[in-house]
Design a protein around this motif. Structure first.
Motif, PDB file in Angstrom:
ATOM      1  N   UNK A 302       0.782  -1.223   0.000  1.00 22.64           N
ATOM      2  CA  UNK A 302       0.000   0.000   0.000  1.00 22.64           C
ATOM      3  C   UNK A 302       0.813   1.271   0.000  1.00 22.64           C
ATOM      4  N   UNK A 303       2.135   1.169  -0.026  1.00 19.51           N
ATOM      5  CA  UNK A 303       2.993   2.347   0.005  1.00 19.51           C
ATOM      6  C   UNK A 303       3.695   2.521  -1.352  1.00 19.51           C
ATOM      7  N   UNK A 304       3.809   3.757  -1.782  1.00 17.18           N
ATOM      8  CA  UNK A 304       4.487   4.066  -3.042  1.00 17.18           C
ATOM      9  C   UNK A 304       5.383   5.283  -2.832  1.00 17.18           C
ATOM     10  N   UNK A 305       6.168   5.592  -3.859  1.00 15.39           N
ATOM     11  CA  UNK A 305       7.014   6.775  -3.783  1.00 15.39           C
ATOM     12  C   UNK A 305       8.476   6.432  -3.944  1.00 15.39           C
ATOM     13  N   UNK A 306       9.297   7.475  -3.888  1.00 12.71           N
ATOM     14  CA  UNK A 306      10.746   7.315  -4.029  1.00 12.71           C
ATOM     15  C   UNK A 306      11.311   6.608  -2.800  1.00 12.71           C
ATOM     16  N   UNK A 307      12.112   5.561  -3.004  1.00 15.05           N
ATOM     17  CA  UNK A 307      12.707   4.867  -1.855  1.00 15.05           C
ATOM     18  C   UNK A 307      13.526   5.824  -0.995  1.00 15.05           C
ATOM     19  N   UNK A 308      13.371   5.707   0.310  1.00 15.80           N
ATOM     20  CA  UNK A 308      14.016   6.629   1.246  1.00 15.80           C
ATOM     21  C   UNK A 308      15.322   6.041   1.788  1.00 15.80           C
ATOM     22  N   UNK A 309      16.282   6.935   1.973  1.00 13.05           N
ATOM     23  CA  UNK A 309      17.544   6.570   2.622  1.00 13.05           C
ATOM     24  C   UNK A 309      17.938   7.683   3.569  1.00 13.05           C
ATOM     25  N   UNK A 310      18.293   7.330   4.777  1.00 23.02           N
ATOM     26  CA  UNK A 310      18.913   8.272   5.712  1.00 23.02           C
ATOM     27  C   UNK A 310      20.150   7.607   6.279  1.00 23.02           C
ATOM     28  N   UNK A 311      21.218   8.371   6.401  1.00 21.81           N
ATOM     29  CA  UNK A 311      22.471   7.813   6.911  1.00 21.81           C
ATOM     30  C   UNK A 311      22.324   7.411   8.373  1.00 21.81           C
ATOM     31  N   UNK A 312      22.721   6.203   8.718  1.00 19.77           N
ATOM     32  CA  UNK A 312      22.681   5.797  10.128  1.00 19.77           C
ATOM     33  C   UNK A 312      23.785   6.486  10.920  1.00 19.77           C
ATOM     34  N   UNK A 313      23.633   6.490  12.225  1.00 17.49           N
ATOM     35  CA  UNK A 313      24.701   7.019  13.079  1.00 17.49           C
ATOM     36  C   UNK A 313      25.943   6.156  12.929  1.00 17.49           C
ATOM     37  N   UNK A 314      27.120   6.769  12.945  1.00 21.94           N
ATOM     38  CA  UNK A 314      28.349   5.978  12.835  1.00 21.94           C
ATOM     39  C   UNK A 314      28.404   4.897  13.908  1.00 21.94           C
ATOM     40  N   UNK A 315      28.800   3.717  13.493  1.00 20.46           N
ATOM     41  CA  UNK A 315      28.817   2.588  14.423  1.00 20.46           C
ATOM     42  C   UNK A 315      29.968   1.663  14.069  1.00 20.46           C
ATOM     43  N   UNK A 316      30.721   1.248  15.071  1.00 19.41           N
ATOM     44  CA  UNK A 316      31.826   0.314  14.871  1.00 19.41           C
ATOM     45  C   UNK A 316      31.310  -1.104  15.071  1.00 19.41           C
ATOM     46  N   UNK A 317      31.530  -1.956  14.080  1.00 17.48           N
ATOM     47  CA  UNK A 317      31.079  -3.342  14.167  1.00 17.48           C
ATOM     48  C   UNK A 317      31.870  -4.071  15.241  1.00 17.48           C
ATOM     49  N   UNK A 318      31.166  -4.750  16.124  1.00 17.73           N
ATOM     50  CA  UNK A 318      31.801  -5.389  17.271  1.00 17.73           C
ATOM     51  C   UNK A 318      31.252  -6.802  17.430  1.00 17.73           C
ATOM     52  N   UNK A 319      32.064  -7.796  17.063  1.00 21.54           N
ATOM     53  CA  UNK A 319      31.649  -9.191  17.216  1.00 21.54           C
ATOM     54  C   UNK A 319      31.310  -9.537  18.663  1.00 21.54           C
ATOM     55  N   UNK A 320      32.008  -8.901  19.605  1.00 20.53           N
ATOM     56  CA  UNK A 320      31.900  -9.334  20.998  1.00 20.53           C
ATOM     57  C   UNK A 320      30.492  -9.155  21.564  1.00 20.53           C
ATOM     58  N   UNK A 321      29.691  -8.234  21.010  1.00 18.22           N
ATOM     59  CA  UNK A 321      28.352  -7.991  21.546  1.00 18.22           C
ATOM     60  C   UNK A 321      27.408  -9.172  21.345  1.00 18.22           C
ATOM     61  N   UNK A 322      27.760 -10.079  20.423  1.00 17.30           N
ATOM     62  CA  UNK A 322      26.911 -11.240  20.163  1.00 17.30           C
ATOM     63  C   UNK A 322      27.400 -12.501  20.883  1.00 17.30           C
ATOM     64  N   UNK A 323      28.491 -12.381  21.622  1.00 15.23           N
ATOM     65  CA  UNK A 323      29.108 -13.529  22.292  1.00 15.23           C
ATOM     66  C   UNK A 323      28.848 -13.473  23.796  1.00 15.23           C
ATOM     67  N   UNK A 324      29.265 -14.534  24.482  1.00 13.38           N
ATOM     68  CA  UNK A 324      29.289 -14.505  25.943  1.00 13.38           C
ATOM     69  C   UNK A 324      30.430 -13.612  26.396  1.00 13.38           C
ATOM     70  N   UNK A 325      30.181 -12.821  27.435  1.00  8.66           N
ATOM     71  CA  UNK A 325      31.212 -11.900  27.914  1.00  8.66           C
ATOM     72  C   UNK A 325      32.309 -12.606  28.710  1.00  8.66           C
ATOM     73  N   UNK A 326      32.094 -13.863  29.051  1.00  9.13           N
ATOM     74  CA  UNK A 326      33.087 -14.617  29.822  1.00  9.13           C
ATOM     75  C   UNK A 326      34.098 -15.293  28.897  1.00  9.13           C
ATOM     76  N   UNK A 327      35.275 -15.538  29.433  1.00 10.03           N
ATOM     77  CA  UNK A 327      36.312 -16.228  28.667  1.00 10.03           C
ATOM     78  C   UNK A 327      35.933 -17.689  28.471  1.00 10.03           C
TER      79      UNK A 327
END
Length: 456
Positions: A302-327
């Motif tokens: 039901x939506x039409x029009x020009x596809x929209x893009x807005x720049x996201x906030x700068x972000x550093x990719x960090x694998x550790x956020x998806x892991x267990x924080x323990x060794x």
């Protein structure tokens, strides 16, 4: 160039398979053949593909159920198919460095294996390209390989498979150009490959059909970076990606992010809740890459029009956020420290030579392991390039990123950033020659490979 070709001189070549092994019809059939791909109006790519389509046929296999796949080579050069992320035998893995045979021109080879583990895997050529940028993973030889197990990663209403690829490769000597249009962002000058176009699946941004969704749907997006050398950073404005799995393996800590990074050969399974009606662009965070075509339109009903893009906030990719924080609680039986460096081009070559502990393939000793033991690989990146490190036939646990210890994050590709150190551990539980390499085609072609061998 002549010196480069000698890298593979001692490897298995165009072996004709004994047709007596072709008992009955195969479960699947794939043909390597020339393909003309119209990625946008008036822009045609001449490439090699599987069954005349890009991506190749979606293969859905059942974990633990034996399968046969016939691959016919209708191209002009010997080739082979690698079943990326599967714990199968060396002969069927599809890497000639491990002993898998090349498929001669005009011949059909039957791969027979029992697929495991479950999850989002993929299949692709493992042929060398060197400075012929119409070969190897510069082509359209890639496809999704979904190994279905007993459990689903999450509840969803719709699934979408999205493969990213770059086209029109050429030699690019200036690093400044790469910094403008590439997410690899090399720190040093040197030789590299640049591209004219990029696609998600078979079309550039704005060409082909949009992805049509409904307000309130939960969409499972399987994202694959099938590019030869380009890492990518993606966003879908107004939405978040809840990361459920990486390289087909469930993550210990599913988390929602606005921006996701995919190094060459990495896969991400993400749930996206469609709660922001409109017409949007899912694409690269780099404007230059979106101009090349790296994006796809998401259109709400039901939506039409020009596809929209807005720049996201700068972000550093960090694998550790998806892991267990323990060794990790495990102690490795042995540690291999591996330092990667760039030693510049050899005479007669445009591209740089890569080394592991000052040695290049094939002039490099294998790492020796014993079945059942646990090993730590310490990846020390002494270069200014990013390196997506891939281990064949095994899954590894990421145990350290930089100075941060983690556990539970299971992968088969890990991107090692410039001048950083990453540690992974694996159990030697699948005897046979095993290849380890940087998955950037340009790097592996010019020495960035090493075998792991099991002691008898």
């Amino acid at each position: 160039m002549l010196a480069s070709r000698s890298l593979y001189a001692a490897l298995p070549s165009q072996v004709k398979q004994d047709k007596s092994s072709f008992a009955g019809k195969a479960d699947h059939a794939i043909r390597i053949e020339p393909c003309t791909l119209e990625i946008s109006p008036g822009v045609n790519i001449q490439t090699l593909a599987y069954n005349g389509q890009v991506p190749g046929p979606l293969l859905r296999l059942r974990e633990g159920v034996p399968v046969t796949i016939d691959v016919t080579n209708s191209s002009q050069n010997a080739d082979l198919v690698h079943w990326h992320g599967l714990a199968i035998d060396s002969l069927n893995d599809g890497a000639m460095e491990e002993g898998s045979p090349m498929i001669a021109v005009g011949e059909t080879h039957r791969y027979s294996f029992t697929p495991k583990p479950s999850g989002t895997r993929w299949y692709h050529t493992h042929a060398a390209a060197y400075d012929n940028l119409a070969m190897g993973t510069y082509t359209g030889q890639f496809g999704f390989l979904l190994i279905e197990g007993r459990e689903q990663p999450a509840r969803y209403d719709k699934e979408i498979n999205l493969a990213i690829h770059h086209w029109g490769p050429s030699f690019v000597p200036m690093v400044e150009t790469m910094r403008e249009q590439s997410s690899n962002m090399p720190l040093t000058t040197g030789s590299d490959v640049g591209y004219k176009y990029a696609t998600i699946n078979s079309h550039r941004l704005g060409a082909g059909e949009p992805i049509r969704v409904k307000h309130g749907e939960r969409v499972l997006m399987r994202l694959l970076n099938a590019s030869a050398t380009e890492n990518v950073v993606l966003a879908l404005p107004g939405h978040k990606f809840t990361i459920m799995a990486m390289d087909g393996n469930p993550v210990p800590n599913p988390k929602s992010v606005e921006v996701l990074s995919l190094a060459v050969a990495e896969r991400v399974d993400a749930i996206v809740e469609m709660n922001s009606p409109g017409v949007w662009v899912l694409g690269s965070t780099l404007a230059k890459e979106r101009e090349m075509g790296l994006g796809i339109v998401i259109e709400y009903a039901g939506k039409t029009g020009t596809p929209m893009w807005t720049d996201p906030a700068p972000e550093i990719w960090d694998y550790t956020q998806f892991a267990n924080a323990s060794a990790s609680p495990h102690t490795p039986d042995e540690i291999f420290e591996l330092t990667f460096r760039d030693f510049g081009p050899k005479p007669g070559s445009k591209f740089d030579t890569w080394t592991i502990n000052k040695r290049s393939w094939p002039d490099i000793d294998p790492l020796m392991v014993q079945q059942g033991k646990r090993y730590r690989l310490v990846f020390r990146n002494g270069s200014g390039d990013q390196h997506p490190m891939h281990l064949h036939r095994h899954t590894f646990e990421v145990t350290r990123i930089g100075k941060t210890k983690i556990s539970g994050l299971m992968k088969d590709v890990i991107n090692v950033m410039p001048l950083d150190t990453v540690e992974v551990e694996f159990v030697a539980n699948n005897p046979g020659d095993t290849l380890m390499h940087c998955h950037q085609q340009l790097h592996m072609d010019y020495g960035f490979m090493q075998l792991i061998k099991y002691s008898v």
